[in-house]
Motif scaffolding. Structure first.
Motif, PDB file in Angstrom:
ATOM      1  N   ALA A 198      -2.359   4.510   2.199  1.00 53.57           N
ATOM      2  CA  ALA A 198      -2.464   3.094   2.559  1.00 53.57           C
ATOM      3  C   ALA A 198      -3.339   2.915   3.793  1.00 53.57           C
ATOM      4  O   ALA A 198      -3.345   3.771   4.685  1.00 53.57           O
ATOM      5  CB  ALA A 198      -1.080   2.509   2.806  1.00 53.57           C
TER       6      ALA A 198
ATOM      7  N   ALA B 204       5.885   0.875  -1.547  1.00 54.59           N
ATOM      8  CA  ALA B 204       4.604   0.219  -1.804  1.00 54.59           C
ATOM      9  C   ALA B 204       4.743  -1.300  -1.708  1.00 54.59           C
ATOM     10  O   ALA B 204       3.867  -1.992  -1.164  1.00 54.59           O
ATOM     11  CB  ALA B 204       4.078   0.624  -3.181  1.00 54.59           C
ATOM     12  N   GLU B 205       5.854  -1.825  -2.228  1.00 54.89           N
ATOM     13  CA  GLU B 205       6.097  -3.273  -2.163  1.00 54.89           C
ATOM     14  C   GLU B 205       6.204  -3.747  -0.717  1.00 54.89           C
ATOM     15  O   GLU B 205       5.643  -4.785  -0.340  1.00 54.89           O
ATOM     16  CB  GLU B 205       7.382  -3.608  -2.917  1.00 54.89           C
ATOM     17  CG  GLU B 205       7.751  -5.083  -2.884  1.00 54.89           C
ATOM     18  CD  GLU B 205       9.080  -5.365  -3.562  1.00 54.89           C
ATOM     19  OE1 GLU B 205       9.444  -6.562  -3.631  1.00 54.89           O
ATOM     20  OE2 GLU B 205       9.751  -4.420  -4.005  1.00 54.89           O
TER      21      GLU B 205
ATOM     22  N   SER C 198       2.848  -3.690   1.037  1.00 54.58           N
ATOM     23  CA  SER C 198       2.051  -4.836   0.607  1.00 54.58           C
ATOM     24  C   SER C 198       2.524  -6.113   1.297  1.00 54.58           C
ATOM     25  O   SER C 198       1.708  -6.923   1.758  1.00 54.58           O
ATOM     26  CB  SER C 198       2.140  -4.978  -0.910  1.00 54.58           C
ATOM     27  OG  SER C 198       1.427  -6.116  -1.341  1.00 54.58           O
ATOM     28  N   ARG C 199       3.839  -6.286   1.372  1.00 54.24           N
ATOM     29  CA  ARG C 199       4.391  -7.508   1.970  1.00 54.24           C
ATOM     30  C   ARG C 199       4.133  -7.568   3.470  1.00 54.24           C
ATOM     31  O   ARG C 199       3.773  -8.609   4.014  1.00 54.24           O
ATOM     32  CB  ARG C 199       5.899  -7.578   1.716  1.00 54.24           C
ATOM     33  CG  ARG C 199       6.532  -8.920   2.126  1.00 54.24           C
ATOM     34  CD  ARG C 199       8.037  -8.847   2.176  1.00 54.24           C
ATOM     35  NE  ARG C 199       8.489  -8.046   3.303  1.00 54.24           N
ATOM     36  CZ  ARG C 199       8.575  -8.510   4.556  1.00 54.24           C
ATOM     37  NH1 ARG C 199       8.220  -9.756   4.840  1.00 54.24           N
ATOM     38  NH2 ARG C 199       9.005  -7.735   5.530  1.00 54.24           N
TER      39      ARG C 199
ATOM     40  N   SER D 184      -0.082  -6.357   3.966  1.00 54.59           N
ATOM     41  CA  SER D 184      -1.049  -6.752   2.938  1.00 54.59           C
ATOM     42  C   SER D 184      -1.845  -5.549   2.452  1.00 54.59           C
ATOM     43  O   SER D 184      -3.022  -5.678   2.063  1.00 54.59           O
ATOM     44  CB  SER D 184      -2.006  -7.832   3.486  1.00 54.59           C
ATOM     45  OG  SER D 184      -1.294  -8.993   3.844  1.00 54.59           O
ATOM     46  N   ALA D 185      -1.209  -4.390   2.495  1.00 59.34           N
ATOM     47  CA  ALA D 185      -1.856  -3.151   2.043  1.00 59.34           C
ATOM     48  C   ALA D 185      -1.772  -3.042   0.537  1.00 59.34           C
ATOM     49  O   ALA D 185      -0.858  -3.592  -0.092  1.00 59.34           O
ATOM     50  CB  ALA D 185      -1.190  -1.950   2.713  1.00 59.34           C
ATOM     51  N   ARG D 186      -2.711  -2.345  -0.033  1.00 55.17           N
ATOM     52  CA  ARG D 186      -2.694  -2.049  -1.468  1.00 55.17           C
ATOM     53  C   ARG D 186      -2.677  -0.533  -1.635  1.00 55.17           C
ATOM     54  O   ARG D 186      -3.713   0.095  -1.885  1.00 55.17           O
ATOM     55  CB  ARG D 186      -3.918  -2.654  -2.150  1.00 55.17           C
ATOM     56  CG  ARG D 186      -3.933  -4.186  -2.116  1.00 55.17           C
ATOM     57  CD  ARG D 186      -5.152  -4.736  -2.843  1.00 55.17           C
ATOM     58  NE  ARG D 186      -5.166  -6.190  -2.841  1.00 55.17           N
ATOM     59  CZ  ARG D 186      -6.130  -6.928  -3.404  1.00 55.17           C
ATOM     60  NH1 ARG D 186      -7.165  -6.306  -3.980  1.00 55.17           N
ATOM     61  NH2 ARG D 186      -6.068  -8.255  -3.358  1.00 55.17           N
TER      62      ARG D 186
END
Length: 221
Positions: free
Chosen positions: A23, A203-204, A207-208, A211-213
């Motif tokens: 990430a 991962a969720e 992202s939250r 704002s990583a993917r």
């Protein structure tokens, strides 16, 4: 992905399942949701101690197989759970470290986090040759014993000793860290399913919060 396990590791520990995340965009000013993970840990520990959990029992068997006394050298998840059970909380270090520690508590699975910029080339979980260097958090340089399981990079720097027991200060996450490599490993009966669930949950939250993917991968024999 930037980490692999040696053929000998897969041969010696065919029950192993590993989740890997890469990430970017990590910052030190975020506020991840830790409560939902620590609540799970509290519920699980209410019925007994960390030593009763199948995830921890599996790692104790692995440590015994490596010739280590399990109550002297504990996997990172057991050490975290033990401290959490005794003190009721864990110290805050860095938002990402705090998140990974909370996730590790919830799943009773060790989660290693490395500053990607401090890792030379790719990482391999393998047996040490004996010429690798390991930097402690206190700044001392050690050499892992030949045959010890380590996380090694292309410059033969050990980023973790005794597999999931202790990480290195060299690649520890710090305020300047932007890109990270995260590895979760388990060996109990439902290891692959639980590592998949842990990786998805982490991962969720990445992202939250950032704002990583993240790129993710699940490995098993």
């Amino acid at each position: 992905m930037d980490v692999q396990h040696s053929p000998r590791i897969w041969s010696d520990f065919p029950e192993l399942a590993a989740g890997v995340l890469l990430a970017e965009g990590i910052t030190a000013d975020a506020a991840p949701d830790l409560d939902r993970f620590t609540a799970i840990a509290k519920e699980r520990l209410a019925a007994g101690t960390e030593a009763d959990l199948p995830e921890i029992q599996a790692w104790r068997r692995a440590f015994s197989k490596m010739g280590l006394k399990p109550t002297q050298y504990r996997c990172a998840a057991e050490s975290l759970l033990r401290r959490f059970r005794k003190e009721g909380s864990l110290p805050r270090i860095h938002p990402l470290i705090d998140l990974c520690n909370a996730v590790s508590l919830a799943y009773a699975i060790p989660v290693a986090v490395f500053d990607r910029a401090r890792v030379a080339g790719s990482m391999e979980v393998r047996h040490a040759y004996g010429d690798e260097t390991y930097l402690t958090f206190g700044g001392e340089v050690e050499r892992p014993e030949p045959g010890e399981v380590i996380f090694a990079d292309a410059e033969r720097r050990a980023h973790a000793r005794r597999w999931s027991n202790r990480q290195s200060g060299h690649s520890a996450v710090r305020e300047s860290t932007g890109a990270v490599l995260i590895v979760a490993e388990a060996m109990h009966g439902t290891a692959r399913a639980d590592v998949e669930a842990l990786t998805a949950a982490l991962a969720e939250e990445l992202s939250r919060t950032w704002s990583a993917r993240p790129e993710t991968s699940i490995r098993s024999s």
